[in-house]
Enzyme design. Structure first.
Site, PDB file in Angstrom:
ATOM      1  N   ALA A   6       0.848  -1.198   0.000  1.00  8.16           N
ATOM      2  CA  ALA A   6       0.000   0.000   0.000  1.00  8.16           C
ATOM      3  C   ALA A   6       0.882   1.247   0.000  1.00  8.16           C
ATOM      4  O   ALA A   6       1.879   1.307   0.708  1.00  8.16           O
ATOM      5  CB  ALA A   6      -0.910  -0.007   1.220  1.00  8.16           C
ATOM      6  N   THR A   7       0.498   2.253  -0.791  1.00 11.31           N
ATOM      7  CA  THR A   7       1.262   3.501  -0.833  1.00 11.31           C
ATOM      8  C   THR A   7       0.747   4.461   0.236  1.00 11.31           C
ATOM      9  O   THR A   7      -0.445   4.466   0.541  1.00 11.31           O
ATOM     10  CB  THR A   7       1.164   4.134  -2.228  1.00 11.31           C
ATOM     11  OG1 THR A   7      -0.202   4.295  -2.565  1.00 11.31           O
ATOM     12  CG2 THR A   7       1.850   3.285  -3.283  1.00 11.31           C
ATOM     13  N   ALA A   8       1.664   5.242   0.764  1.00  6.96           N
ATOM     14  CA  ALA A   8       1.262   6.150   1.852  1.00  6.96           C
ATOM     15  C   ALA A   8       0.892   7.528   1.284  1.00  6.96           C
ATOM     16  O   ALA A   8       1.609   8.057   0.444  1.00  6.96           O
ATOM     17  CB  ALA A   8       2.396   6.289   2.855  1.00  6.96           C
TER      18      ALA A   8
END
Length: 8
Positions: A6-8
């Protein structure tokens, strides 16, 4: 910290 799919 380890990277997650997951990208922040």
């Amino acid at each position: 910290a380890p990277f997650s799919l997951a990208t922040a």
